[in-house]
Design an enzyme around this catalytic site. Structure first.
Site, PDB file in Angstrom:
ATOM      1  N   ALA A  48       0.319   5.793   8.993  1.00  0.00           N
ATOM      2  CA  ALA A  48       1.010   6.643   9.966  1.00  0.00           C
ATOM      3  C   ALA A  48       1.790   5.843  11.007  1.00  0.00           C
ATOM      4  O   ALA A  48       2.029   6.321  12.113  1.00  0.00           O
ATOM      5  CB  ALA A  48       0.024   7.599  10.647  1.00  0.00           C
ATOM      6  N   SER A  49       2.131   4.644  10.703  1.00  0.00           N
ATOM      7  CA  SER A  49       2.995   3.783  11.526  1.00  0.00           C
ATOM      8  C   SER A  49       2.376   3.290  12.822  1.00  0.00           C
ATOM      9  O   SER A  49       3.043   2.627  13.612  1.00  0.00           O
ATOM     10  CB  SER A  49       4.333   4.468  11.870  1.00  0.00           C
ATOM     11  OG  SER A  49       5.022   4.833  10.711  1.00  0.00           O
ATOM     12  N   GLU A  83       7.130   3.632   8.577  1.00  0.00           N
ATOM     13  CA  GLU A  83       7.529   4.669   7.627  1.00  0.00           C
ATOM     14  C   GLU A  83       8.948   5.189   7.798  1.00  0.00           C
ATOM     15  O   GLU A  83       9.588   5.613   6.828  1.00  0.00           O
ATOM     16  CB  GLU A  83       6.607   5.879   7.789  1.00  0.00           C
ATOM     17  CG  GLU A  83       5.154   5.584   7.554  1.00  0.00           C
ATOM     18  CD  GLU A  83       4.314   6.748   8.020  1.00  0.00           C
ATOM     19  OE1 GLU A  83       3.892   7.534   7.173  1.00  0.00           O
ATOM     20  OE2 GLU A  83       4.103   6.865   9.234  1.00  0.00           O
ATOM     21  N   GLY A  92       0.825  -1.220   0.000  1.00  0.00           N
ATOM     22  CA  GLY A  92       0.000   0.000   0.000  1.00  0.00           C
ATOM     23  C   GLY A  92       0.848   1.254   0.000  1.00  0.00           C
ATOM     24  O   GLY A  92       0.742   2.094  -0.863  1.00  0.00           O
TER      25      GLY A  92
END
Ligand SMILES: Cc1cc2nc3c(=O)[nH]c(=O)nc-3n(C[C@H](O)[C@H](O)[C@H](O)COP(=O)(O)OP(=O)(O)OC[C@H]3O[C@@H](n4cnc5c(N)ncnc54)[C@H](O)[C@@H]3O)c2cc1C
Ligand code: FES
Ligand code: FES
EC number: 1.2.3.1
Length: 1355
Positions: free
Chosen positions: A1100-1101, A1286, A818
């Protein structure tokens, strides 16, 4: 269906089963046949053009000469199914299965953590499997070669290679070099985990246990089908014909028959590998009514060595050519094989193994690609083509006239190439080939070259000279006039200069050349000449005049090559990466059944490896299912005057055309329509969609929808133009602290600079896909979709259809990658497909092909940054003012959020008292850019780090010293006043520098640079402070649902989506610890809006942080309910307790909820607490650049990452390595090109296109350390772990800065100013052009505005 009249029976085998086809369509590829007809969906489709290897299968053919089968890997998307007569196909399903027996290749790739999303894995398995069928104990070089045609966007390749290396003959220990210790040598033992005394905590360096692997037993492999063996031994010579609707495939069995057919069908192409015909035919939908397949004609595969040279059959595959060349080179004296050696070298870099196995020599010569690697060498090597026709035989030279397409010099109608003759070279003759591409492997060259010189016996006087180039014209171009003028000249610098001048005059590279890079290409023309000059000089000197160098004075006709120039002679070596991955092992007191903190394999790892993991498009076709194709805008900004679908609707099997008028609810938002209504804002915007019975019909019909436009103004593509037109998507975002103007007034020095960072394509291996199934009742709908945010798909579909959310259920089993690209766009596509499903009342499947996906969906925002920095001579920065603009594309999407994140994160790891950061998102007429791993940070932090590098250069200090001087070292507050403790940052930095031995290696690099003029080394370290999470509170929540069934098995459901990041594995580790049951009793089926509602995007991790806490909460609720029962029967089993609970009417199902971080940010005041915590890290990379070509090799990277208490070190290291390589791609090779009309030109991984890192881009040594956890624990994540999805991306910039460092060394050497405007990616073009020298000086420069450029800058 009855077979078409005149069609023969096609016989081949798939996985040991006979396939007999009497009605086969020649337009169908093996990939489509496997997936659609046989339901073998393990073989994946990711590009359709041979460029990614996802569709790799093994083909086997019996070779009657050797009596053995020949096995070779091929990309099934390029193989016409008709070409398979007599072949055996092995797919991933035929190798092994989790249901019966997995193959050692499958076991090892999974257990070595070589799979993340798993979409590339079947292709990887097949490449490895084929290698092992041919070489059960391959060399490491063979391993690397076998995998260069396979792309993986997740893992960073290191673990895949690691798994392959376990089979290699030359691999020992666990793959470490001298600079790092093998875990087997560490104190404490012969098995990991082993302690590493250099770190304070207990460190371990084993991520999997080799001892548990099944041995490879080649005798257990399936045998070649005896029926096919018989067919091969007494081949049928009859012509076979296969007739489709539009195309007839004719396969003659004899040369005579082939020649007759050729005469009868002079326009029919000969299909050998189909690697040129296949991808070339696709974009235009063009067809050839007759295709002639000469594969069964034995004469075309023969090779003959004579005293004059080597003759190779035109039908030989390039892989066979490699073998034939190798044999000749081995048996003939070197002086005779110089052309053969040059060809062999060129073949090593030509495409991947699968393409070389397919592509034929004849097809290569005749397709006359501009970028051909071989034609320039064949041309200078005086190769000739042996032609055959019904009329007889003829020989023509492969010379400049043939290459230029002069009719009299080419093939006549009815002729074909039977073989290619390559003459032996003579004693005083030298031949070389060169190439430079965007990436070291699996990339076509920007420029290729073939050069040959023949000297008058015993002198250095040029008797004959030949120069040819690929990549600078429509086809291979030669320079005969220049060569003519140089005859008789001596091999000296003066002649070289003259040659360069002449060649630049004769080979004109127009500014508008397709593929762009005109000045770079011109520079390569002369750089290659220079390299050839050096090579020949070196050979003349060392070979022909043996004896001590001093015996020849420099005034002699053969001057001595300066030592500093020697490095220019060699290619970069190809090496299999090595390294060490270290992490903190679990506390020895931790119960052995508790999996948390252990390197557990990805839950789906084995299923990925066997192809049994089901992705969205692998779902079986449903009854009455339709396929959808999109009609997109061809204009960047225009009024839609009319849409005429009538021609499309008139085509067979077309069911409907879906336009905005069919939408029962809302059509997106005012500025961002699902289907364009009156106006289009970019090329690629979706206007309408066609639904048809098959995908082929839907695509053909979509091309027939006529849209008329009226162009509108303004048309804006670049950030500069947007600034000029004040075209912005949202207000400026600004943060400020201290007093910037006052500080600037007091500093020693002030510097200003600009930074450009290009965009990036997500290039998830699984393109966007969705299947919408309308239900019979109550307007219910099931949506199976590849998304990071099913709730968003549900909401968008519901509002588009005007139904309540409760009627729409979204299901996500797994996502093939993704990286942020499946947060927003799947909702649009899902909603459009849903409209089609509702309108037709039938299931609708929408699968974007790679080109469409890249055209329609945006990616990472390109950035333009300006900085002004004030600093003391000591390197301490006193004031920093940064202004950034990002190219947001045509709609807002996430651009405002990306701007905010960019500004919040710009300070990176530095404490600078006086700061001002400003950011704006530009509105342009490009597809809307969107979320991408790192969300603005990788672009923004590059500006900051570039500024620091510039300060260091100005102060004459090593950049790491300036970084250290300005870093956060003590508890402090960020620019937005959020307090944090940077202690792990300091530890990461110190650890990284010490592990990398930066100081000593910098000295070594300096010493190398002094010795080498044309190769330069650079080294750089970057620190990182990365904030995880969303800056909005509502995103910090998650829910879970856990059911315990009466047999004791447990079903866990949570709101996170499995994107390859291993979230499901981690969630079961959590559930296992909490419930105290082994992971084998736990299961996750899918993520669904029906089980866990109102989820937030997995992004966003923080996916594992928040969902882990929700799963924990649900499990704790259940355990609490079970506690009285457990207490009462403490000796009982889990099953006993569950039985008892059921009997006592205790609910065995619980929801869990986590109310996470309360994020705040006041943009008016510029203060807030937007992030729950920070991940810290540091990376140090060393590279070597080739100043003549701009290529680089990554010598070594050391990464130290702060993971808190890792939930699963194997998964976390995988995230770090995968993100690092994706970052290295962003900063060095991934380059998007837009036409002057705003259309994305670089679509797909194939020739000329978008280059994501390959297996050859991994640093030769890659060491990753997860920092031992600090005593400080956070309650904001699960078990104090940290989200690493990320952050590793930015660490790829260490490669960029190492390249800058190497360029700076080249500048110093050449007496140039050290700094140059930083442009990312640092492509070979940019590096070469930055390394100015006499060759860059001599090329003609482009006068702006004189030629229409092929592409335009947008950052
Ligand atoms: C992913 C990918 C990467 C690639 N990378 C590179 C690269 O790095 N460097 C490079 O140089 N090339 C590269 N190529 C191009 C490749 O080398 C050529 O496409 C290939 O060699 C063509 O051979 P083929 O057998 O597949 O030809 P086909 O596609 O089968 O045929 C091509 C044409 O040749 C004609 N033809 C074939 N045989 C004969 C004959 N005997 N007599 C007369 N006409 C004939 C056919 O009529 C047809 O028009 C790449 C291709 C792909 C798909
Ligand atoms: S799908 Fe065949 S190579 Fe990419
Ligand atoms: S695991 Fe390789 S692409 Fe995802």
């Amino acid at each position: 269906m009855p077979p078409p009249l005149g069609s023969d029976e096609l016989i081949f085998f798939v996985n040991g089963r006979k396939v007999t086809e009497r009605a086969v369509d020649p337009e169908v590829t093996l990939l489509t046949f496997l997936r659609r007809k046989l339901g073998l969906t393990g073989t994946k489709s990711a590009c359709g053009g041979g460029g990614c290897g996802a569709c790799t299968v093994m083909l086997s053919r019996h070779d009657p000469a050797s009596g053995k089968p020949r096995h070779f890997s091929v990309t099934a998307c390029l193989v016409p199914v008709c070409s398979l007569h007599g072949a055996a196909v092995t797919t991933v399903e035929g190798v092994g299965s989790v249901r019966s027996r997995i193959h050692p290749v499958q076991e090892r790739i999974a257990k070595s953590h070589g799979t993340q999303c798993g979409f590339c894995t079947p292709g990887m398995v097949m490449s490895l499997y084929t290698l092992l069928r041919n070489y059960p104990q391959p060399s490491e070089e063979q391993l690397l070669e076998a995998l260069t045609g396979n792309l993986c966007r997740c893992t960073g390749y290191r673990p895949i290679l690691e798994s392959g290396r376990t089979f290699c003959s030359d691999s020992g220990g666990c793959g470490q070099t001298e600079s790092t210790r093998c875990c087997l040598d560490q104190p404490g033992g012969d098995s990991c985990p082993a302690e590493d005394s250099s770190l304070p905590a207990r460190m371990c360096s084993e991520l999997f246990t080799r001892a548990e692997f099944w041995p490879l037993d080649p005798t257990q492999e399936p045998i070649f089908p005896p029926e096919l063996m018989r067919m091969a031994e007494s081949p049928e010579r009859r012509t076979l014909t296969f007739c489709g609707d539009r195309v007839t495939w004719v396969s003659p069995g004899t040369l005579q028959e082939l020649l007759e057919l050729r005469a009868r069908h002079p326009d029919a192409p000969l299909v050998l590998g189909n690697t040129a015909l296949g991808p070339a035919a696709r974009p235009h939908g063009g067809v050839h009514p007759v295709l002639l397949s000469p594969a069964r004609v034995p004469e075309l595969s023969a090779a003959a060595d004579t005293s004059a040279g080597l003759t190779i059959g035109a039908g030989c595959s390039l892989a066979q050519v490699q073998d034939i060349l190798a044999k000749s080179i081995a048996k003939l004296p070197g002086e005779k094989t110089r052309t053969l050696q040059a060809l062999a070298r060129a073949l090593r870099s030509l495409a991947g193994q699968q393409i070389r196995n397919l592509a034929s020599l004849g097809g290569h010569v005749m397709s006359q690609h501009s970028y051909s690697d071989l034609n320039p060498i064949l041309a200078v090597g005086r190769a000739a083509l042996n032609l055959r026709s019904e009329g007889g035989e003829r020989v023509i030279p492969l010379d400049e006239n043939f290459l230029a397409g002069v009719a009299s010099a080419g093939l006549r109608p009815g002729e074909m190439v039977e073989s290619v003759h390559i003459p032996h070279t003579r004693k005083w003759e030298f031949v070389s080939g060169f190439r430079q591409a965007q990436a070291p492997k699996n990339a076509v060259p920007h420029v290729s070259a073939g050069l040959r010189v023949l000297f008058k016996e015993g002198t250095d006087a040029i008797e004959d000279l030949s120069i040819a180039y690929g990549g600078v014209g429509a086809t291979t171009v030669m320079a005969p006039r220049s060569c003519q003028q140089l005859l008789g000249r001596h091999w000296t610098e003066v002649t070289l200069d003259e040659a360069c001048r002449l060649v630049l005059g004769e080979v004109v590279v127009p500014g508008s050349i397709p593929g762009g890079r005109a000045e770079f290409r011109r520079t390569l023309l002369v750089s290659f000449l220079f390299r050839f000059y050096l090579q020949v000089l070196h050979e003349l000197r060392t070979r022909w005049f043996p004896g001590p160098p001093s015996a020849l004075s420099d005034s002699c006709w053969c001057p001595k090559l300066p030592d500093q120039f020697l490095s220019a002679l060699e290619d970069f070596p190809v090496t299999v990466p090595r390294g060490l991955q270290t992490y903190q092992s679990v506390d020895p007191q931790q119960p052995s059944q508790d999996p948390v903190g252990r390197p557990i394999m990805h839950l789906s790892g084995l299923k990925h490896a066997t192809g049994e993991a089901v992705f969205c498009d692998d779902l079986p076709r449903l009854d009455r299912e339709l396929c959808m194709a999109l009609v997109t805008s061809t204009r960047p900004h225009a009024k839609i005057v009319s849409v005429d679908p009538s021609k499309a609707l008139g085509l067979p099997e077309v069911v409907s055309v879906i336009t905005a008028e069919d939408i029962p609810g809302t059509n997106g938002t005012e500025g961002d329509r699902l289907l364009a209504v009156d106006e289009v804002l970019c090329v690629g915007q979706v206007i309408c969609a066609v639904v048809a019975e098959t995908d082929v019909q839907a695509k053909r019909a979509a091309e027939e929808v006529r849209v008329t436009y009226e162009d509108l103004q303004p048309v804006i593509f670049s950030i500069q133009d947007a600034i000029k037109h004040s075209s912005f998507l949202c207000p400026e975002k600004k943060l400020e602290q201290g007093s910037i103007e006052e500080a600037f007034a007091k500093v020693d020095q002030v510097l200003e600079g600009e930074v450009h960072v290009g965009g990036q394509e997500h290039f998830y291996m699984e393109t966007q896909r969705v299947l919408v199934v309308p239900k019979a009742e109550d307007r219910e709908l099931d949506i199976y979709v590849s998304t990071q945010d099913p709730a968003h798909v549900q909401k968008t579909a519901a509002s588009t259809l005007n139904v309540p959310l409760s009627r729409v259920t979204c299901h996500v089993k797994r996502v093939g990658g993704g990286f942020g690209g499946k947060v927003g766009r799947p909702a649009t596509l899902g909603a459009i497909a849903a409209v089609g499903a509702v309108k037709t009342g039938r299931p609708v499947r929408l699968v974007l092909d790679r080109e469409e996906d890249m055209l329609i969906t945006g990616g990472r925002h390109p950035l333009f940054g300006k900085y002004k920095v004030g600093f003391a001579n000591s390197g301490r920065i006193k004031a920093l003012d940064i202004e950034c603009y990002i190219n947001g594309g045509c709609t807002l999407d996430d651009s405002e959020l990306v701007t905010e994140f960019l500004i919040l994160k710009l300070e990176n790891a530095y404490k600078i008292r006086n700061l001002r950061f400003r950011g704006r998102a530009c509105r342009t007429n490009l597809p809307s850019n969107t979320a991408f791993r790192g969300f603005g940070f990788p672009q923004g932090a590059l500006v900051t780090e570039s500024c620091i590098t510039a300060v260091a250069a100005k102060c004459g200090l090593p950049p790491e010293k300036v970084r250290e001087k300005n870093m956060y070292w003590a508890v402090d507050k960020t620019i937005y006043q959020q307090a944090f403790n940077p202690e792990p940052l300091g530890r990461c930095w110190a650890e990284c520098l010490s592990r990398a031995n930066l100081k000593a290696r910098r000295a070594q690099a300096d010493a190398f640079n002094q010795q080498s003029h044309w190769r330069k080394r650079g080294i750089a370290a970057v620190p990182m402070k990365f904030s995880v999470g969303f800056a909005a509170t509502s995103f910090h929540q998650a829910a879970a649902l856990v059911h315990i069934y009466t047999d004791g098995s447990v079903l866990v459901t949570h709101g996170g989506n499995e994107l390859g990041q291993g979230i499901h594995t981690k969630m079961l580790q959590v559930a296992s610890r909490e419930l105290r049951v082994p992971m084998s009793r736990l299961h996750i089926q899918e993520t669904s809006t029906a089980t866990v509602p109102n989820t937030v995007a997995t992004a966003a991790s923080i996916g594992a942080d928040v969902n882990g806490r929700a799963v924990q909460n649900a499990c704790q609720t259940l355990l609490k309910r079970l506690e009285p029962i457990i207490k009462k029967n403490s000796e009982g089993t889990w099953e006993d307790w569950i039985d008892a609970a059921f009997e006592q009417r205790i609910s065995l199902s619980a929801t869990g909820y986590f109310r996470g971080y309360k994020a705040s940010m006041d943009w008016e005041k510029g203060v807030g607490d937007p992030f729950p915590y920070y991940v810290f890290g540091a990376a140090c990379s060393e590279v070597e650049i080739d100043c003549l070509t701009g290529a680089h090799r990554k010598l070594r990277t050391d990464i130290v990452m702060d993971t808190g208490c890792s939930l699963n070190p194997a998964i976390d290291i995988g995230q770090v390595e995968g993100a690092f390589l994706q970052g290295a791609g962003l900063y060095t090779s991934e380059e998007l090109h837009y036409s002057p009309e705003g259309a994305l030109l670089s679509r797909g991984p194939g020739p000329h296109e978008y280059k994501v890192p390959t297996v050859a881009d991994v640093p030769e040594e890659l060491n990753v350390t997860l920092l031992p956890s600090a005593p400080e624990r956070t309650q904001l994540s699960i078990y104090s772990s940290k989200g690493l999805g990320e952050s590793g991306m930015f660490l790829g910039s260490s490669v960029f800065f190492a390249i800058s460092d190497a360029v700076a060394a080249a500048h110093r050497d050449r007496g140039l100013v050290e700094d140059f405007t930083v442009r990312s990616p640092a492509t070979p073009e940019r590096v070469r052009m930055a390394c100015e020298d006499r060759f860059t000086e001599m090329i003609p420069r482009e006068t702006p505005g004189t030629a229409k450029p092929w592409c335009i800058p947008i950052s």
